[in-house]
Design a protein around this motif. Sequence first.
Motif, short mmCIF file in Angstrom:
data_model
loop_
_atom_site.label_atom_id
_atom_site.label_comp_id
_atom_site.label_asym_id
_atom_site.label_seq_id
_atom_site.Cartn_x
_atom_site.Cartn_y
_atom_site.Cartn_z
N ILE A 99 1.15 -1.10 -0.36
CA ILE A 99 0.18 0.20 -0.14
C ILE A 99 0.37 1.53 0.43
CG2 ILE A 99 -2.05 1.00 1.04
CD1 ILE A 99 -3.02 -1.22 1.97
N ARG A 100 2.33 1.58 1.14
CA ARG A 100 2.78 2.29 1.14
C ARG A 100 2.88 3.12 -0.70
NH1 ARG A 100 8.58 3.62 1.20
NH2 ARG A 100 8.78 1.12 1.37
N LYS A 101 3.55 1.52 -1.31
CA LYS A 101 4.74 1.59 -2.54
C LYS A 101 3.29 2.52 -3.50
CE LYS A 101 8.31 -1.95 -1.95
NZ LYS A 101 8.43 -3.27 -2.42
N MET A 102 2.15 1.30 -2.98
CA MET A 102 0.99 2.44 -4.82
C MET A 102 0.98 3.79 -4.30
SD MET A 102 -0.91 -0.92 -4.74
CE MET A 102 -2.44 0.12 -5.72
N GLN A 103 0.66 3.99 -2.97
CA GLN A 103 0.78 5.55 -2.20
C GLN A 103 1.88 6.55 -2.91
OE1 GLN A 103 0.02 6.07 1.50
NE2 GLN A 103 -1.83 4.75 1.86
N LYS A 145 3.40 10.30 -7.46
CA LYS A 145 4.67 10.12 -8.46
C LYS A 145 3.72 10.81 -9.66
CE LYS A 145 8.69 8.89 -10.89
NZ LYS A 145 9.79 7.62 -10.84
N LEU A 146 2.94 10.30 -10.14
CA LEU A 146 2.04 10.29 -11.39
C LEU A 146 1.27 11.57 -10.84
CD1 LEU A 146 0.11 6.71 -11.23
CD2 LEU A 146 2.41 7.82 -12.91
N GLN A 147 1.18 12.02 -9.85
CA GLN A 147 0.15 13.50 -9.01
C GLN A 147 0.75 14.44 -10.30
OE1 GLN A 147 -1.86 13.01 -5.48
NE2 GLN A 147 -3.20 11.72 -6.09
N LEU A 148 1.63 14.74 -9.47
CA LEU A 148 2.86 15.39 -9.90
C LEU A 148 3.91 15.88 -11.29
CD1 LEU A 148 5.56 15.10 -6.49
CD2 LEU A 148 3.87 17.09 -7.26
#
Length: 552
Positions: free
Chosen positions: A38-42, A47-50
């Motif tokens: 879960i931490r890696k997915m967040q 990163k995708l949002q940035l």
Amino acid sequence: MAVGLFRVCLVVVTAIINHPLLFPRENATVPENEEEIIRKMQAHQEKLQLEQLRLEEEVAQLAAEKEAVERVAEESQQQHEAHVAWDLWTTLCMILFLIIEVWRQDHQDGAWPECPGGDEDELPGLGGTPLRGLTLPNKTTLDHFYERCIRSATADAARTREFVEGFVDDLLEALRSLCNRDTDMEVEDFIGVDSMYENWQVDRPLLCRLFVPFTPPEPYRFYPELWYSRRSVPLDRQGYGQIKVARADGDALSCICGKTKLGEDMLCLLHGKPGGERPGREMEELLCTGESPYLDTMQVMKWFQTALTRAWHRIARKYEFDLAFSHLDTPGSLKIKFRSGKFMPFDLVPVIQCEDSDLYFVPHLPREPCGSTPASSTDWLLSFAVYERHFLRMTSKALPEGACHLSCLQIASFLLSKQARLTGPSGLHGYHLKTALLHLLLARRASDWKAAQLVARLHELLSFLEKSLLEKKLHHFFVGNRKVPEAMGLPEAVRRAEPLNLFRPFVLQRSLYRRTVDSFNEMLKNAPALISEYSLHVPSDHASLPPKAVVL
């Protein structure tokens, strides 16, 4: 912008394909630690949002740049269209103004100054006073007035000229005897000019005006520079010129004041230093190279007045009268004072001949035709007085016997003189009257100047002056007038020069123009009564001068 969208889509597709829940690998195993997944997915989502924000900023920046480019292009197009429209409008205006000016010049050439309508088509007057309302006395009254007031007042003109010329001959000869012919200015014989020698003098006392040409000693020469020979000259300097003093061989100007003794009272034309004050060699060279090479009118006036004074002292014992200067600011304005209290004025004007023509430069005239004064002491007024005298003589030979042209000029000059005494001087002078007459003489047939047409021609002369005042334009008769006969011998450069407007001061000086218009209208109003009154009684101001002057 398309590249940015493609990159966004590529990132999203890659994320979906690699997502373990949607597309699990065949040999993949579920991690034992679910929280780590879960931490890696967040972190990956952040990163995708940035990356999405960065792409959106790039897209917005590209859109802004494109809009700015389009706006600049649109403004440039509008400016270009406006510039083209303005150039087209300016060109059309210039063409329209040119057509109007050509039409106006053609109209003036055809209708002015000849006044082809004669006595029936007179021009309206100024200031609400129509000239056609002027009722001049009939020819009988005018003839009676002319005989009593003009001819009788100028009956002794020939004797006056003879006396003055004899005295001036003696005076100039005395002046020459005081000069060193090798180093001093050479004074030539006088030339009679203006109304006294053109036979239309009416003012009392009778005044002889004589030009006295002078030249520098060898090897020096005067080099005149006329206003029309320059590229640009102010309007108020038209009609003037400058005279450069230089050696005939083209060497630099050097002064002659240190090479001769001019006398204690004599002045150098260039430097104004008395001849007795001889500067050193170095100072002399400094004055000759540092001072202006153009002849100074003030220095000429001082030199000429001083020379005349010394010449008179030499011959004074021969005469039973005194000689004095009438106006200190006018060179050669002299007055003979008899013991009886009477006096006889005359003018000696130092002049310089313009090359080989009959044009002369004068330092100052008591009645300058343009009504202005020189801006610089190196400005000399160009006089056409000798040509004017020749033209009147040549024209008189072609006119009928007893022609009325000079009578018209004398009557108009008489009226102007009397009006000036009533209301004071104005901008209209006798030279303007003569210029108007010269234009009419050139435009009219010789048969139109018969003695019987005195009233019609006088009316036309006044009408011509009124029209000129209305337009504030009276062209010089010789400058720029190609209708002048070639037999006059006028320099071609003068004939082809731009016309010179003698009424130009009226354009710049409104108060002078209004005063002149009012004075002219008042003269027209008073003319009939004045002529009738003088026809019956000649006032005391027309009493003649002493008949004789004793010469020992």
